[in-house]
Enzyme design. Sequence first.
Site, PDB file in Angstrom:
ATOM      1  N   THR A   1      -5.689  -6.110  13.941  1.00 20.97           N
ATOM      2  CA  THR A   1      -5.290  -7.176  13.027  1.00 20.97           C
ATOM      3  C   THR A   1      -3.891  -6.868  12.511  1.00 20.97           C
ATOM      4  O   THR A   1      -3.335  -5.802  12.781  1.00 20.97           O
ATOM      5  CB  THR A   1      -6.252  -7.290  11.828  1.00 20.97           C
ATOM      6  OG1 THR A   1      -6.070  -6.142  10.969  1.00 20.97           O
ATOM      7  CG2 THR A   1      -7.705  -7.362  12.280  1.00 20.97           C
TER       8      THR A   1
ATOM      9  N   ASP B   1      -6.893 -19.333  -4.337  1.00 23.20           N
ATOM     10  CA  ASP B   1      -6.793 -17.885  -4.572  1.00 23.20           C
ATOM     11  C   ASP B   1      -8.136 -17.374  -5.080  1.00 23.20           C
ATOM     12  O   ASP B   1      -8.493 -17.573  -6.235  1.00 23.20           O
ATOM     13  CB  ASP B   1      -5.698 -17.603  -5.588  1.00 23.20           C
ATOM     14  CG  ASP B   1      -5.471 -16.123  -5.835  1.00 23.20           C
ATOM     15  OD1 ASP B   1      -6.224 -15.300  -5.284  1.00 23.20           O
ATOM     16  OD2 ASP B   1      -4.548 -15.789  -6.610  1.00 23.20           O
ATOM     17  N   ILE B   2      -8.882 -16.700  -4.222  1.00 21.89           N
ATOM     18  CA  ILE B   2     -10.230 -16.264  -4.582  1.00 21.89           C
ATOM     19  C   ILE B   2     -10.232 -15.023  -5.482  1.00 21.89           C
ATOM     20  O   ILE B   2     -11.298 -14.582  -5.911  1.00 21.89           O
ATOM     21  CB  ILE B   2     -11.096 -16.025  -3.330  1.00 21.89           C
ATOM     22  CG1 ILE B   2     -10.356 -15.229  -2.249  1.00 21.89           C
ATOM     23  CG2 ILE B   2     -11.474 -17.382  -2.742  1.00 21.89           C
ATOM     24  CD1 ILE B   2     -10.368 -13.753  -2.435  1.00 21.89           C
TER      25      ILE B   2
ATOM     26  N   ASN C   1     -13.734 -11.185   3.057  1.00 26.08           N
ATOM     27  CA  ASN C   1     -12.902 -10.536   4.066  1.00 26.08           C
ATOM     28  C   ASN C   1     -11.422 -10.480   3.689  1.00 26.08           C
ATOM     29  O   ASN C   1     -10.676  -9.695   4.265  1.00 26.08           O
ATOM     30  CB  ASN C   1     -13.071 -11.280   5.399  1.00 26.08           C
ATOM     31  CG  ASN C   1     -12.115 -10.821   6.464  1.00 26.08           C
ATOM     32  OD1 ASN C   1     -12.291  -9.771   7.059  1.00 26.08           O
ATOM     33  ND2 ASN C   1     -11.074 -11.612   6.716  1.00 26.08           N
TER      34      ASN C   1
ATOM     35  N   TYR D   1      -5.441   0.985  -1.176  1.00 28.84           N
ATOM     36  CA  TYR D   1      -6.362   0.338  -0.235  1.00 28.84           C
ATOM     37  C   TYR D   1      -7.678   1.122  -0.138  1.00 28.84           C
ATOM     38  O   TYR D   1      -8.770   0.536  -0.147  1.00 28.84           O
ATOM     39  CB  TYR D   1      -5.680   0.244   1.119  1.00 28.84           C
ATOM     40  CG  TYR D   1      -6.505  -0.347   2.231  1.00 28.84           C
ATOM     41  CD1 TYR D   1      -6.765  -1.710   2.289  1.00 28.84           C
ATOM     42  CD2 TYR D   1      -6.995   0.464   3.254  1.00 28.84           C
ATOM     43  CE1 TYR D   1      -7.503  -2.256   3.327  1.00 28.84           C
ATOM     44  CE2 TYR D   1      -7.730  -0.073   4.298  1.00 28.84           C
ATOM     45  CZ  TYR D   1      -7.979  -1.423   4.332  1.00 28.84           C
ATOM     46  OH  TYR D   1      -8.716  -1.960   5.365  1.00 28.84           O
TER      47      TYR D   1
ATOM     48  N   LEU E   1      -9.713 -10.720  11.746  1.00 30.60           N
ATOM     49  CA  LEU E   1     -11.158 -10.604  11.653  1.00 30.60           C
ATOM     50  C   LEU E   1     -11.801 -11.850  11.054  1.00 30.60           C
ATOM     51  O   LEU E   1     -12.831 -12.318  11.540  1.00 30.60           O
ATOM     52  CB  LEU E   1     -11.528  -9.379  10.818  1.00 30.60           C
ATOM     53  CG  LEU E   1     -11.435  -8.028  11.514  1.00 30.60           C
ATOM     54  CD1 LEU E   1     -11.445  -6.913  10.481  1.00 30.60           C
ATOM     55  CD2 LEU E   1     -12.573  -7.846  12.508  1.00 30.60           C
TER      56      LEU E   1
ATOM     57  N   ASP F   1      -8.285 -19.325   3.246  1.00 30.90           N
ATOM     58  CA  ASP F   1      -7.127 -18.455   3.456  1.00 30.90           C
ATOM     59  C   ASP F   1      -5.990 -18.971   2.589  1.00 30.90           C
ATOM     60  O   ASP F   1      -5.696 -20.171   2.585  1.00 30.90           O
ATOM     61  CB  ASP F   1      -6.701 -18.423   4.923  1.00 30.90           C
ATOM     62  CG  ASP F   1      -5.875 -17.184   5.245  1.00 30.90           C
ATOM     63  OD1 ASP F   1      -6.381 -16.305   5.964  1.00 30.90           O
ATOM     64  OD2 ASP F   1      -4.724 -17.086   4.768  1.00 30.90           O
TER      65      ASP F   1
ATOM     66  N   LYS G   1     -11.377  -0.286  -1.128  1.00 30.64           N
ATOM     67  CA  LYS G   1     -12.442  -0.375  -0.130  1.00 30.64           C
ATOM     68  C   LYS G   1     -13.642   0.502  -0.508  1.00 30.64           C
ATOM     69  O   LYS G   1     -14.793   0.152  -0.184  1.00 30.64           O
ATOM     70  CB  LYS G   1     -11.901   0.012   1.252  1.00 30.64           C
ATOM     71  CG  LYS G   1     -10.941  -1.011   1.837  1.00 30.64           C
ATOM     72  CD  LYS G   1     -11.576  -2.396   1.946  1.00 30.64           C
ATOM     73  CE  LYS G   1     -10.744  -3.369   2.752  1.00 30.64           C
ATOM     74  NZ  LYS G   1     -11.358  -4.709   2.823  1.00 30.64           N
TER      75      LYS G   1
END
Length: 301
Positions: A205, A73-74, A100, A171, A19, A38, A175
């Site tokens: 994905t 690394d965000i 994302n 997860y 995505l 990334d 989310k």
Amino acid sequence: MTGVAEGRVVIVTGAGRGLGRAHALAFAAEGAKVVVNDLGVGLDGASGVDSPAARVVEEIRAAGGEATDHAGDIATSEGAASLVATALTAYGRLDTLVNNAGFLRDRMLVNLDADDWDAVLRVHLTGHFLPLKHAAAHWRAEARAGRVPSARIVNTSSGAGLLGSVGQGNYSAAKAGIVALTLVAAAELGRYGVQVNAVAPAARTRMTEHTFAESMAAPDSGFDAMAPENVSPLVVWLGSAADTVTGRVFEAAGGRITVMEGWRPGPTADKGARWTPAEAGETARRLVAEAELPGTVYGAR
């Protein structure tokens, strides 16, 4: 013909594949300058050896667009700060942040250990919060200096965060947290010219190959409903300087776009005094019978 994102500077995290890659390419096709982030890790977050962000940058440049890569690394404050700094250094401004990045470590709850819980919440939820925080700090400073931006944040939730998903407690929780973060950010940042929305995508994905196993194969001809590129047009529009839309969650799947309607008061009873446990139970049963049924948790039987 001018694209809807012409001249905007856009950050997309987790943009090396799937995505994120589709979003980055779509923004570039609409005239944006793109910072492709990334970390290059595997599906479970383990360190990788390649640089998918650099490959996406090459794709954008080969098509005549402008892009630069960021491999930090965000989910760390330093990495998120350097991400925003990369946009400002390379292009002198920042207009849109698309959060994302993510990965999976699926387990049934009784088999889910604390490390797998923490790792998934760190990348998905903290990995949304920290870039949002640093971008918002920049936009607040711009607004206070009299340069009110037309800024946009697009977060990535999931049907798992809206309904839950069996075997994905970590997860799903992350989310769902992203939805709440989106609502708070929209309320807090509007005064600085920032609009914040979230998208819950359904697409092919690395992370969804098991969830959508029965519908993963692309058709021989016609419309491929599971292509990640189907989600990107909505993300690009939300990330542009388009109409005023903020604090909303959209589901995007194939050719379908849905505005999701979240928690709101349903049937209510007020005694005006303290209930006994028996009275509370009887009232709760009656109210549940009057209420709409919730959506089915993904994977439940």
